[in-house]
Design a protein around this motif. Structure first.
Motif, PDB file in Angstrom:
ATOM      1  N   LYS A  25       2.375  12.282  -2.661  1.00 15.34           N
ATOM      2  CA  LYS A  25       2.925  12.499  -1.318  1.00 15.34           C
ATOM      3  C   LYS A  25       1.850  12.554  -0.240  1.00 15.34           C
ATOM      4  O   LYS A  25       2.032  12.009   0.845  1.00 15.34           O
ATOM      5  CB  LYS A  25       3.743  13.787  -1.313  1.00 15.34           C
ATOM      6  CG  LYS A  25       4.420  14.036  -0.002  1.00 15.34           C
ATOM      7  CD  LYS A  25       5.251  15.291  -0.003  1.00 15.34           C
ATOM      8  CE  LYS A  25       5.892  15.402   1.356  1.00 15.34           C
ATOM      9  NZ  LYS A  25       6.392  16.657   1.698  1.00 15.34           N
ATOM     10  N   ASP A  26       0.729  13.219  -0.508  1.00 14.22           N
ATOM     11  CA  ASP A  26      -0.326  13.324   0.514  1.00 14.22           C
ATOM     12  C   ASP A  26      -0.866  11.951   0.900  1.00 14.22           C
ATOM     13  O   ASP A  26      -1.118  11.686   2.075  1.00 14.22           O
ATOM     14  CB  ASP A  26      -1.465  14.214   0.029  1.00 14.22           C
ATOM     15  CG  ASP A  26      -1.073  15.678  -0.031  1.00 14.22           C
ATOM     16  OD1 ASP A  26      -0.086  16.057   0.639  1.00 14.22           O
ATOM     17  OD2 ASP A  26      -1.742  16.443  -0.748  1.00 14.22           O
ATOM     18  N   SER A  27      -1.042  11.093  -0.093  1.00  3.75           N
ATOM     19  CA  SER A  27      -1.524   9.744   0.180  1.00  3.75           C
ATOM     20  C   SER A  27      -0.505   8.967   1.008  1.00  3.75           C
ATOM     21  O   SER A  27      -0.855   8.270   1.964  1.00  3.75           O
ATOM     22  CB  SER A  27      -1.810   9.013  -1.124  1.00  3.75           C
ATOM     23  OG  SER A  27      -2.228   7.701  -0.852  1.00  3.75           O
ATOM     24  N   PHE A  28       0.775   9.093   0.642  1.00  4.83           N
ATOM     25  CA  PHE A  28       1.820   8.415   1.418  1.00  4.83           C
ATOM     26  C   PHE A  28       1.827   8.912   2.860  1.00  4.83           C
ATOM     27  O   PHE A  28       1.902   8.110   3.797  1.00  4.83           O
ATOM     28  CB  PHE A  28       3.191   8.634   0.784  1.00  4.83           C
ATOM     29  CG  PHE A  28       4.299   8.047   1.601  1.00  4.83           C
ATOM     30  CD1 PHE A  28       4.566   6.690   1.563  1.00  4.83           C
ATOM     31  CD2 PHE A  28       5.069   8.849   2.427  1.00  4.83           C
ATOM     32  CE1 PHE A  28       5.578   6.140   2.341  1.00  4.83           C
ATOM     33  CE2 PHE A  28       6.086   8.309   3.204  1.00  4.83           C
ATOM     34  CZ  PHE A  28       6.338   6.957   3.154  1.00  4.83           C
ATOM     35  N   GLU A  29       1.746  10.221   3.036  1.00  7.97           N
ATOM     36  CA  GLU A  29       1.754  10.787   4.393  1.00  7.97           C
ATOM     37  C   GLU A  29       0.562  10.283   5.206  1.00  7.97           C
ATOM     38  O   GLU A  29       0.685  10.019   6.401  1.00  7.97           O
ATOM     39  CB  GLU A  29       1.754  12.318   4.343  1.00  7.97           C
ATOM     40  CG  GLU A  29       3.013  12.920   3.769  1.00  7.97           C
ATOM     41  CD  GLU A  29       4.259  12.604   4.571  1.00  7.97           C
ATOM     42  OE1 GLU A  29       4.168  12.475   5.807  1.00  7.97           O
ATOM     43  OE2 GLU A  29       5.331  12.474   3.950  1.00  7.97           O
ATOM     44  N   TRP A  61      -1.156   7.304   4.778  1.00  2.00           N
ATOM     45  CA  TRP A  61      -1.021   5.893   5.104  1.00  2.00           C
ATOM     46  C   TRP A  61       0.192   5.601   5.976  1.00  2.00           C
ATOM     47  O   TRP A  61       0.204   4.628   6.721  1.00  2.00           O
ATOM     48  CB  TRP A  61      -0.983   5.037   3.833  1.00  2.00           C
ATOM     49  CG  TRP A  61      -2.326   4.968   3.216  1.00  2.00           C
ATOM     50  CD1 TRP A  61      -2.728   5.543   2.060  1.00  2.00           C
ATOM     51  CD2 TRP A  61      -3.479   4.302   3.752  1.00  2.00           C
ATOM     52  NE1 TRP A  61      -4.052   5.277   1.831  1.00  2.00           N
ATOM     53  CE2 TRP A  61      -4.535   4.517   2.852  1.00  2.00           C
ATOM     54  CE3 TRP A  61      -3.720   3.549   4.893  1.00  2.00           C
ATOM     55  CZ2 TRP A  61      -5.811   4.001   3.073  1.00  2.00           C
ATOM     56  CZ3 TRP A  61      -4.987   3.028   5.106  1.00  2.00           C
ATOM     57  CH2 TRP A  61      -6.018   3.261   4.198  1.00  2.00           C
ATOM     58  N   HIS A  62       1.210   6.439   5.909  1.00  2.00           N
ATOM     59  CA  HIS A  62       2.407   6.239   6.713  1.00  2.00           C
ATOM     60  C   HIS A  62       2.303   6.961   8.055  1.00  2.00           C
ATOM     61  O   HIS A  62       3.090   6.707   8.958  1.00  2.00           O
ATOM     62  CB  HIS A  62       3.641   6.737   5.937  1.00  2.00           C
ATOM     63  CG  HIS A  62       4.917   6.219   6.477  1.00  2.00           C
ATOM     64  ND1 HIS A  62       5.770   7.000   7.228  1.00  2.00           N
ATOM     65  CD2 HIS A  62       5.504   4.998   6.394  1.00  2.00           C
ATOM     66  CE1 HIS A  62       6.824   6.286   7.561  1.00  2.00           C
ATOM     67  NE2 HIS A  62       6.695   5.066   7.077  1.00  2.00           N
ATOM     68  N   TRP A  68      -0.069   7.501  -6.169  1.00  2.00           N
ATOM     69  CA  TRP A  68      -1.053   8.384  -5.566  1.00  2.00           C
ATOM     70  C   TRP A  68      -0.502   9.704  -5.054  1.00  2.00           C
ATOM     71  O   TRP A  68      -1.267  10.615  -4.754  1.00  2.00           O
ATOM     72  CB  TRP A  68      -1.787   7.670  -4.437  1.00  2.00           C
ATOM     73  CG  TRP A  68      -2.431   6.387  -4.872  1.00  2.00           C
ATOM     74  CD1 TRP A  68      -2.932   6.102  -6.111  1.00  2.00           C
ATOM     75  CD2 TRP A  68      -2.629   5.225  -4.082  1.00  2.00           C
ATOM     76  NE1 TRP A  68      -3.422   4.827  -6.132  1.00  2.00           N
ATOM     77  CE2 TRP A  68      -3.251   4.254  -4.893  1.00  2.00           C
ATOM     78  CE3 TRP A  68      -2.340   4.899  -2.768  1.00  2.00           C
ATOM     79  CZ2 TRP A  68      -3.596   3.000  -4.442  1.00  2.00           C
ATOM     80  CZ3 TRP A  68      -2.683   3.643  -2.307  1.00  2.00           C
ATOM     81  CH2 TRP A  68      -3.311   2.712  -3.141  1.00  2.00           C
ATOM     82  N   LEU A  99       0.832  -1.204   0.000  1.00  4.90           N
ATOM     83  CA  LEU A  99       0.000   0.000   0.000  1.00  4.90           C
ATOM     84  C   LEU A  99       0.867   1.255   0.000  1.00  4.90           C
ATOM     85  O   LEU A  99       0.598   2.201  -0.746  1.00  4.90           O
ATOM     86  CB  LEU A  99      -0.925  -0.005   1.220  1.00  4.90           C
ATOM     87  CG  LEU A  99      -1.797   1.227   1.411  1.00  4.90           C
ATOM     88  CD1 LEU A  99      -2.913   1.235   0.373  1.00  4.90           C
ATOM     89  CD2 LEU A  99      -2.369   1.254   2.803  1.00  4.90           C
ATOM     90  N   LEU A 100       1.919   1.251   0.798  1.00  8.29           N
ATOM     91  CA  LEU A 100       2.814   2.412   0.840  1.00  8.29           C
ATOM     92  C   LEU A 100       3.561   2.586  -0.476  1.00  8.29           C
ATOM     93  O   LEU A 100       3.786   3.715  -0.923  1.00  8.29           O
ATOM     94  CB  LEU A 100       3.782   2.296   2.014  1.00  8.29           C
ATOM     95  CG  LEU A 100       3.130   2.422   3.384  1.00  8.29           C
ATOM     96  CD1 LEU A 100       4.107   2.071   4.488  1.00  8.29           C
ATOM     97  CD2 LEU A 100       2.555   3.812   3.588  1.00  8.29           C
ATOM     98  N   GLY A 156      -3.253   6.287   9.203  1.00  2.00           N
ATOM     99  CA  GLY A 156      -3.002   5.051   8.458  1.00  2.00           C
ATOM    100  C   GLY A 156      -2.449   3.956   9.355  1.00  2.00           C
ATOM    101  O   GLY A 156      -2.820   2.784   9.238  1.00  2.00           O
ATOM    102  N   ALA A 202       1.160   4.173  -2.774  1.00  3.20           N
ATOM    103  CA  ALA A 202       0.998   5.581  -2.405  1.00  3.20           C
ATOM    104  C   ALA A 202       2.141   6.415  -2.963  1.00  3.20           C
ATOM    105  O   ALA A 202       1.917   7.499  -3.516  1.00  3.20           O
ATOM    106  CB  ALA A 202       0.914   5.729  -0.890  1.00  3.20           C
TER     107      ALA A 202
END
Length: 154
Positions: A116-120, A122-123, A114, A106-107, A127, A110
């Motif tokens: 940076k916002d999505s990574f932030e 989920w991480h 998807w 998933l990361l 998330g 992201a």
């Protein structure tokens, strides 16, 4: 404390193993990934390559450590034998590491698709809480099934 224990027990091998397992899972769903040590590289186009590192905090050790503790507490609370407690601990560690593979996937998605916002998200804290909630729920049902089975065999 947990990070020091992880370093003593696994060195960087856990991160490498998690990257390798996540790479296998990503290839299984036909993602163009290469794995070098704890680095996952995914090419989205010919000129664009995104890289994700499975760092010590993403190895799954922290959640495995927590579930090992939960297994000990549950085993003691339900007054089970040490062999049953060890089985609860092993099941928790196994589940935490297995569930960590889709989390890493998933990361990677992201980061690669998807943004940076999505990574932030989920991480980050939310998330992480979503992941922990799913993992703890799965572990609860597994542990209760194990405890129920051991109670019926008494």
């Amino acid at each position: 404390m947990a990070n020091s224990l992880r370093r003593i027990l696994t060195g960087a091998q856990l991160e490498h193993g998690m990257a390798w397992a996540s790479g296998l899972a990503l290839r299984a769903i036909e993602q163009p990934v290469t794995v070098e040590g704890s680095i996952l590289s995914l090419s989205t186009t010919i000129e664009a390559k995104k890289v994700v590192e499975v760092a010590s905090g993403c190895s799954g050790f922290d959640m495995a450590f927590v579930l090992a503790g939960v297994g000990v507490i549950m085993g003691l609370f339900f007054k089970r034998s040490w062999s049953k407690i060890v089985a609860l601990v092993a099941a928790g560690v196994f589940l935490a590491l297995v569930f960590n593979v889709p989390r890493i996937m998933l990361l990677v998605f992201a980061v690669v698709y998807w943004g940076k916002d999505s990574f932030e998200f989920w991480h980050g804290a939310i998330g992480g809480q979503i992941f922990a909630s799913i993992l703890l729920t799965a572990y609860y049902y597994l542990a209760m099934a194990m405890l129920r089975k051991s109670a019926s065999s008494l």
